[in-house]
Structure formats: structure tokens, C-alpha cells
Scaffold this motif. Structure first.
Motif, PDB file in Angstrom:
ATOM      1  N   PHE A  18      23.881   7.774 -43.017  1.00  0.00           N
ATOM      2  CA  PHE A  18      24.642   9.185 -43.464  1.00  0.00           C
ATOM      3  C   PHE A  18      26.138   9.634 -42.537  1.00  0.00           C
ATOM      4  CE2 PHE A  18      22.218   9.284 -47.214  1.00  0.00           C
ATOM      5  CZ  PHE A  18      23.290   8.590 -48.496  1.00  0.00           C
ATOM      6  N   LEU A  19      27.052   9.708 -41.987  1.00  0.00           N
ATOM      7  CA  LEU A  19      27.796  10.290 -41.019  1.00  0.00           C
ATOM      8  C   LEU A  19      29.046  10.716 -41.386  1.00  0.00           C
ATOM      9  CD1 LEU A  19      28.985   7.215 -38.656  1.00  0.00           C
ATOM     10  CD2 LEU A  19      28.093   7.088 -40.559  1.00  0.00           C
ATOM     11  N   GLY A  20      29.512  11.583 -41.039  1.00  0.00           N
ATOM     12  CA  GLY A  20      30.218  12.355 -41.395  1.00  0.00           C
ATOM     13  C   GLY A  20      30.613  13.810 -41.294  1.00  0.00           C
ATOM     14  N   ASP A  21      31.763  14.350 -41.230  1.00  0.00           N
ATOM     15  CA  ASP A  21      31.784  15.803 -42.212  1.00  0.00           C
ATOM     16  C   ASP A  21      31.198  16.987 -43.508  1.00  0.00           C
ATOM     17  OD1 ASP A  21      33.252  19.086 -42.036  1.00  0.00           O
ATOM     18  OD2 ASP A  21      34.066  17.889 -42.196  1.00  0.00           O
ATOM     19  N   PHE A  22      30.342  17.846 -43.362  1.00  0.00           N
ATOM     20  CA  PHE A  22      29.223  17.705 -44.601  1.00  0.00           C
ATOM     21  C   PHE A  22      30.111  19.124 -45.134  1.00  0.00           C
ATOM     22  CE2 PHE A  22      26.483  14.134 -42.891  1.00  0.00           C
ATOM     23  CZ  PHE A  22      26.316  13.681 -43.787  1.00  0.00           C
ATOM     24  N   ASN A  23      30.539  19.581 -44.141  1.00  0.00           N
ATOM     25  CA  ASN A  23      30.638  20.984 -44.880  1.00  0.00           C
ATOM     26  C   ASN A  23      29.633  22.057 -45.243  1.00  0.00           C
ATOM     27  OD1 ASN A  23      33.738  21.208 -44.629  1.00  0.00           O
ATOM     28  ND2 ASN A  23      34.306  19.781 -45.717  1.00  0.00           N
ATOM     29  N   GLU A  24      28.925  21.846 -43.889  1.00  0.00           N
ATOM     30  CA  GLU A  24      27.376  22.654 -44.524  1.00  0.00           C
ATOM     31  C   GLU A  24      26.441  22.327 -43.784  1.00  0.00           C
ATOM     32  OE1 GLU A  24      26.019  24.988 -45.481  1.00  0.00           O
ATOM     33  OE2 GLU A  24      26.845  24.531 -48.260  1.00  0.00           O
ATOM     34  N   ILE A  25      25.928  23.378 -43.212  1.00  0.00           N
ATOM     35  CA  ILE A  25      24.839  23.286 -41.840  1.00  0.00           C
ATOM     36  C   ILE A  25      23.574  23.663 -42.328  1.00  0.00           C
ATOM     37  CG2 ILE A  25      25.967  25.225 -40.610  1.00  0.00           C
ATOM     38  CD1 ILE A  25      24.340  27.516 -41.714  1.00  0.00           C
ATOM     39  N   LEU A  26      22.263  23.395 -42.382  1.00  0.00           N
ATOM     40  CA  LEU A  26      21.254  23.332 -42.393  1.00  0.00           C
ATOM     41  C   LEU A  26      19.728  24.417 -42.109  1.00  0.00           C
ATOM     42  CD1 LEU A  26      20.599  19.430 -41.960  1.00  0.00           C
ATOM     43  CD2 LEU A  26      19.863  20.450 -44.448  1.00  0.00           C
ATOM     44  N   GLN A  27      20.459  24.927 -40.844  1.00  0.00           N
ATOM     45  CA  GLN A  27      20.148  25.852 -40.813  1.00  0.00           C
ATOM     46  C   GLN A  27      20.264  27.058 -40.351  1.00  0.00           C
ATOM     47  OE1 GLN A  27      17.353  24.164 -37.914  1.00  0.00           O
ATOM     48  NE2 GLN A  27      18.344  23.147 -36.433  1.00  0.00           N
ATOM     49  N   VAL A  28      20.224  28.390 -39.883  1.00  0.00           N
ATOM     50  CA  VAL A  28      21.015  29.304 -39.465  1.00  0.00           C
ATOM     51  C   VAL A  28      21.271  28.851 -37.861  1.00  0.00           C
ATOM     52  CG1 VAL A  28      20.507  31.746 -38.526  1.00  0.00           C
ATOM     53  CG2 VAL A  28      19.419  30.316 -40.657  1.00  0.00           C
ATOM     54  N   SER A  52      35.273  31.418 -34.496  1.00  0.00           N
ATOM     55  CA  SER A  52      34.157  30.939 -35.709  1.00  0.00           C
ATOM     56  C   SER A  52      33.585  28.875 -35.347  1.00  0.00           C
ATOM     57  CB  SER A  52      34.461  30.468 -36.406  1.00  0.00           C
ATOM     58  OG  SER A  52      35.445  31.423 -37.585  1.00  0.00           O
ATOM     59  N   CYS A  53      32.238  28.780 -35.034  1.00  0.00           N
ATOM     60  CA  CYS A  53      31.600  27.723 -34.622  1.00  0.00           C
ATOM     61  C   CYS A  53      30.714  27.345 -35.289  1.00  0.00           C
ATOM     62  CB  CYS A  53      31.569  27.591 -33.206  1.00  0.00           C
ATOM     63  SG  CYS A  53      32.214  28.403 -32.246  1.00  0.00           S
ATOM     64  N   SER A  54      30.294  26.373 -35.485  1.00  0.00           N
ATOM     65  CA  SER A  54      29.260  25.683 -36.734  1.00  0.00           C
ATOM     66  C   SER A  54      29.456  24.393 -36.143  1.00  0.00           C
ATOM     67  CB  SER A  54      29.923  25.772 -38.071  1.00  0.00           C
ATOM     68  OG  SER A  54      30.109  26.587 -38.377  1.00  0.00           O
ATOM     69  N   ARG A  55      28.568  24.034 -36.723  1.00  0.00           N
ATOM     70  CA  ARG A  55      27.928  22.484 -36.360  1.00  0.00           C
ATOM     71  C   ARG A  55      27.369  21.290 -38.003  1.00  0.00           C
ATOM     72  NH1 ARG A  55      22.235  19.541 -35.797  1.00  0.00           N
ATOM     73  NH2 ARG A  55      22.739  16.992 -35.888  1.00  0.00           N
ATOM     74  N   ILE A  56      28.905  21.304 -38.734  1.00  0.00           N
ATOM     75  CA  ILE A  56      29.013  20.324 -39.985  1.00  0.00           C
ATOM     76  C   ILE A  56      28.957  19.282 -39.876  1.00  0.00           C
ATOM     77  CG2 ILE A  56      29.244  22.936 -40.354  1.00  0.00           C
ATOM     78  CD1 ILE A  56      32.515  21.876 -40.448  1.00  0.00           C
ATOM     79  N   ASP A  57      28.851  18.544 -38.607  1.00  0.00           N
ATOM     80  CA  ASP A  57      29.265  16.972 -38.790  1.00  0.00           C
ATOM     81  C   ASP A  57      27.784  16.729 -38.062  1.00  0.00           C
ATOM     82  OD1 ASP A  57      31.985  17.208 -38.698  1.00  0.00           O
ATOM     83  OD2 ASP A  57      32.067  18.481 -37.117  1.00  0.00           O
ATOM     84  N   ARG A  58      27.686  15.347 -38.335  1.00  0.00           N
ATOM     85  CA  ARG A  58      26.349  14.970 -38.117  1.00  0.00           C
ATOM     86  C   ARG A  58      26.014  13.867 -38.059  1.00  0.00           C
ATOM     87  NH1 ARG A  58      23.066  18.709 -39.827  1.00  0.00           N
ATOM     88  NH2 ARG A  58      24.208  20.515 -39.678  1.00  0.00           N
ATOM     89  N   VAL A  59      24.553  13.559 -38.294  1.00  0.00           N
ATOM     90  CA  VAL A  59      24.810  11.799 -38.975  1.00  0.00           C
ATOM     91  C   VAL A  59      22.978  12.084 -39.014  1.00  0.00           C
ATOM     92  CG1 VAL A  59      23.870   9.354 -37.794  1.00  0.00           C
ATOM     93  CG2 VAL A  59      25.638  10.622 -36.933  1.00  0.00           C
ATOM     94  N   MET A  60      22.989  11.216 -40.346  1.00  0.00           N
ATOM     95  CA  MET A  60      21.760  11.711 -41.061  1.00  0.00           C
ATOM     96  C   MET A  60      21.512  10.290 -40.939  1.00  0.00           C
ATOM     97  SD  MET A  60      21.696  15.072 -43.263  1.00  0.00           S
ATOM     98  CE  MET A  60      22.896  14.479 -44.026  1.00  0.00           C
ATOM     99  N   VAL A  61      19.716   9.652 -40.898  1.00  0.00           N
ATOM    100  CA  VAL A  61      19.684   8.078 -41.529  1.00  0.00           C
ATOM    101  C   VAL A  61      18.197   9.219 -42.368  1.00  0.00           C
ATOM    102  CG1 VAL A  61      20.367   7.313 -39.837  1.00  0.00           C
ATOM    103  CG2 VAL A  61      18.062   8.368 -38.486  1.00  0.00           C
ATOM    104  N   ASN A  62      17.607   7.089 -42.646  1.00  0.00           N
ATOM    105  CA  ASN A  62      15.866   7.447 -43.372  1.00  0.00           C
ATOM    106  C   ASN A  62      14.365   6.541 -42.147  1.00  0.00           C
ATOM    107  OD1 ASN A  62      17.001   5.035 -43.295  1.00  0.00           O
ATOM    108  ND2 ASN A  62      17.124   4.878 -45.705  1.00  0.00           N
ATOM    109  N   VAL A  63      14.242   6.711 -42.605  1.00  0.00           N
ATOM    110  CA  VAL A  63      12.805   6.427 -41.275  1.00  0.00           C
ATOM    111  C   VAL A  63      13.183   5.352 -41.670  1.00  0.00           C
ATOM    112  CG1 VAL A  63       9.912   6.489 -41.850  1.00  0.00           C
ATOM    113  CG2 VAL A  63      11.060   8.444 -43.069  1.00  0.00           C
ATOM    114  N   GLU A  64      13.218   4.382 -42.849  1.00  0.00           N
ATOM    115  CA  GLU A  64      13.344   3.098 -41.877  1.00  0.00           C
ATOM    116  C   GLU A  64      13.994   2.399 -40.665  1.00  0.00           C
ATOM    117  OE1 GLU A  64      12.379   3.249 -46.228  1.00  0.00           O
ATOM    118  OE2 GLU A  64      13.992   4.192 -44.672  1.00  0.00           O
ATOM    119  N   TRP A  65      15.653   3.335 -40.777  1.00  0.00           N
ATOM    120  CA  TRP A  65      16.243   2.935 -39.521  1.00  0.00           C
ATOM    121  C   TRP A  65      15.670   3.038 -38.317  1.00  0.00           C
ATOM    122  CZ3 TRP A  65      21.986   2.476 -40.769  1.00  0.00           C
ATOM    123  CH2 TRP A  65      22.266   2.233 -39.143  1.00  0.00           C
TER     124      TRP A  65
END
Length: 435
Positions: free
Chosen positions: A73-83, A125-138
Motif C-alpha cells: 500500500f502506498l500513497g497519501d493516507f491523510n493520517e499519522i501512525l505516531q505522535v 504545519s508539517c506531517s508524515r501522512i504519505d507512506r509505504v506499507m508492506v506485509n511480511v511476505e514482501w
């Protein structure tokens, strides 16, 4: 999302055979032609409202379950994962907590950004909302996968670049592996090599032994996955033969041997990745090689230094980075002034004669062995790469040659200058005479 979503690919690199789409995502399933790796890419543009975000995440979960292959999964998720992903944030909002829970439920790995903290900028304002997420098999296929940010230009967002190529670094330092002891001829080989080294000093013998162990590892333990695959393919062929009515005593004996080989290599692979992961929960975990492989790969990615800020400039040249780090620590630990302090200055307290004699008493064989066994087996306090499990195994199994060398090292009147700290800091109650 006025401009919509656009997902493009090079057909010479990625052959697509399935396409899926939603209102806020596009997905393609296919094969990377160079490695014949079957996978799926999903480009995402996250919603803004909390309820709409939940709907997008449910759709993505469905698509991932539909494909049942390594997923990205990659792109702009419009959300953060950590503070830390948002400048000035002190806590996670409810939608962020739900996003974090979704990532955990679907078992995704959020790849770290190597060269910057944020990907979206607007005013202060600065955020990290663009990310790349993969599963373990990757990550099993691409353990050195990494992402970095590109130049922002006129956009609010930085482009995120994912690199699948293997990163070549310096030779890995020697490290003794616990799985070696499952090989029937390992201890015999170590014993023969130890005897052939003669009466050399103990640290020198360990360094010489490490060279032989590197070669032995290449000959006997390299490509564990390929060995397992070969055994499994042979088992499949035997099963097909039995299905066709071909079965005799030779077939049964062959199958038992292959099952035995597979069992040994499964255990070795599990032990190897447990040790590489350095997981604190390894002793209490089930046999989950994928879990430990993921921890080890993630630690390598996080510890790698791809860029360094030097005098206000971002440097990516590895030679310059190494030189800067080496120079920093040389300056940090350089002592420019050595104060001359004598005993008469009152800074050194005189000890009693019995205390002085106690400090100079040679350690007994029992004290040395107790100190060795008191150390955690997985630890290697020195830089020679031999952990304490290796010393404990060789202590009794190799025989008196190895034990005498360890004892003689501690009970020698003078320690060599290049002594490894492994043998000086075994335990606080171990006394070593220095002259």
C-alpha cells in the motif's frame, strides 16, 4: 482529490494481469519480471472524515484478502501512525488510533523514511501522512527495501520513492551462530582447527579460528532457503510417484531421509533468525521464523545510515559519511590534557594489606567457569564475534585443549595489550591479575 488518481507502470518491469479500483484507491496485481515475484500494488488517497476513513480501510482490507499475495500500500493516507509524525503533536487523535489498529490487524509494516521526518507541508504545519506499507511476505523477498523522499517543488507533498534493489554495504563482521552446533561435524572441525593452531595466544587463536569458521559456514550453512526448497521438491516428487502407484522400500527410506533433513533445516533456520532478531521475547515465542526474520530485517533497515547532515548539507556519499563519523569519535575521545595526580594528593585511599592480597589472588578454575556460565549465552561483550554460548559449548565438548587455553589466559601473569574485553569483563566477581 480534484485531480483524481493515476497509477502507471512499465510493462517491461511489471506485468499486470488483474486490476481493481475504488473511489479512493487503485490496485494492480501482477509479476515483477526480473525476479518473477508475484505481488500487488495499491495506490491510496485517504479520506478526511473519520467515518469515510473507516470505509476506505475496510475496502483495502477486502482487496488484500482477495489477492492473497505479497501486498504494498502506498500513497497519501491523510493520517499519522505516531505522535512524532506530526510537528507539535502531543497525542494521537481517535482516528489515528483507529488507523494504527487497522495497520496492526492487517499485519502491515510501515517502512521508515530514511532522509526526512515529514512529507506534507503547509505554512508552519508539517506531517508524515504519505507512506509505504508492506506485509511480511514482501520483506522476506526484499529485506533491504527502503523509501526516501524526493524534492517537493511546488506541491504540498514530497514524492516518496521506494527502492527494491539490494544495498551493498561493507562486509559483515564475524558472528558465531548457535545453529552451527546442530551440525554433526562442527565440534570435531573446531577441535581439529584448535589443535592445528598450536600454542598461539588465546585471542590470536580466536581470530584465526574465525577465518576458518567463515569458510565452513559458506560450505555448510549458506542458502538455507534453497536447501529447504530442494528437499521439499524431492518430497513432492516422491508423493507424485506414490500417487502414480510407484512405491517400494527404497521410496519409503528416501522419504524418511528427506523428512529428517527438512526437520533439521527448519530447526536451524528458526535458531538462526531468533539469534539475528535479538528479540527479548525469543525464549517464550512459538517457532515463527517469519516473525524473527521480520525483526532482523527491520533492525537492519533502521540502523542503516543513508544520509547525514554535515555542515548544513545533506550528504549521501557513503565514503564521506564514514569519514565524518570516524572523525567525530576521534575528536570526541581525544584527550588533550592529562592531569598529573599523585598518591600524596589525597585522591587515592590506602587499602589494607589483606585487601591488597585478595586483589592479587589468582582466580581458581571454579571461579572462572562460574563467571563464564554466569554470562547470558546470547551476549558477545567483545568485538571478536564469539558469543558466550560458543564458549560454553566448546568448554566441555572440545576437550581439555580449549579449557586449558581459557584457564591459562586468565591465570597468566601478564595480559596481552590487545586482549578482548570479553575475557576481562565476564563477571564483576572475577579477579584478574594485571601487572
Amino acid at each position: 482529490m480534484a485531480g483524481g488518481l493515476l497509477l502507471i507502470w512499465d510493462e517491461g518491469v511489471f506485468q499486470v494481469d488483474q486490476r481493481y479500483k475504488g473511489e479512493r484507491w487503485l490496485c494492480v496485481e501482477g509479476v515483477l519480471t526480473k525476479t518473477n515475484f508475484r505481488c500487488a500494488f495499491c495506490l491510496v488517497y485517504g479520506a478526511h472524515g473519520r467515518e469515510a476513513k473507516r470505509g476506505v480501510w475496510e475496502e483495502l482490507s477486502y482487496v488484500a484478502g482477495l489477492c492473497q499475495i505479497p501486498f504494498c500500500f502506498l500513497g497519501d493516507f491523510n493520517e499519522i501512525l505516531q505522535v512524532e509524525d506530526r510537528k507539535g503533536a502531543t497525542s494521537l487523535m481517535a482516528s489515528s488510533e483507529e488507523f494504527k489498529e487497522w495497520v496492526r490487524d492487517i499485519q502491515l509494516i510501515d517502512l521508515p523514511l530514511t532522509d526526512r521526518k515529514y512529507t506534507w507541508f503547509r505554512g508552519h504545519s508539517c506531517s508524515r501522512i504519505d507512506r509505504v506499507m508492506v506485509n511480511v511476505e514482501w520483506t522476506e523477498v526484499f529485506p533491504d527495501i527502503r523509501i526516501k523522499g524526493g524534492p517537493r517543488g511546488l506541491s504540498d507533498h514530497c514524492p516518496v520513492i521506494m527502492e527494491l534493489t539490494r544495498v551493498t554495504g561493507p562486509p559483515r563482521p564475524f558472528r558465531s551462530l548457535d545453529a552451527w552446533f546442530t551440525h554433526e561435524g562442527f565440534l570435531r572441525m573446531v577441535k581439529d582447527e584448535w589443535r592445528s593452531l598450536g600454542e598461539t595466544q588465546f585471542p590470536c587463536k580466536l581470530r584465526a579460528l574465525a577465518i576458518q569458521l567463515r569458510q565452513w559456514h559458506k560450505d555448510n550453512f549458506r542458502d538455507m532457503d534453497k536447501r529447504l526448497m530442494r528437499f521439499e521438491e524431492e518430497l513432492t516428487k516422491l508423493d507424485n510417484s506414490v500417487s502414480d502407484g510407484v512405491y517400494d522400500g527404497t521410496t519409503e527410506a528416501r522419504r524418511k531421509a528427506l523428512v529428517s533433513f527438512c526437520s533439521k533445516w527448519y530447526i536451524r533456520k528458526e535458531m538462526h533468525w531468533k539469534q539475528m532478531s535479538r528479540s527479548k521475547h525469543a525464549a517464550n515465542m512459538d517457532r515463527n521464523t517469519r516473525y524473527f526474520h521480520n525483526i532482523a530485517s527491520a533492525r537492519r533497515r533502521n540502523n542503516r545510515i543513508d544520509a547525514l547532515m554535515l555542515h548544513g548539507r545533506l550528504v549521501r556519499n557513503q565514503a564521506r559519511i564514514k569519514g565524518a563519523i570516524r572523525g567525530f569519535y576521534k575528536d570526541l575521545y581525544r584527550q588533550e590534557y592529562v592531569p598529573r595526580i599523585g598518591i600524596r594528593d589525597g585522591l587515592v585511599k590506602c587499602i589494607h594489606r589483606d585487601e591488597a592480597e585478595a586483589l592479587e589472588v589468582m582466580p581458581t578454575d571454579e571461579e572462572i567457569k562460574e563467571a563464564v556460565w554466569d554470562c547470558e549465552s546470547s551476549k558477545a561483550p567483545g568485538s571478536d564475534g564469539f558469543n558466550m554460548n560458543f564458549i560454553k559449548k566448546c568448554w566441555d565438548d572440545i576437550g581439555p585443549e580449549f579449557t586449558a587455553a581459557v584457564m591459562g589466559f586468565f591465570q597468566s601473569a601478564k595480559l596481552p595489550k590487545d586482549v578482548n574485553v570479553t575475557w576481562v569483563t565476564l563477571a564483576p566477581n572475577l579477579k584478574v591479575q594485571r601487572r
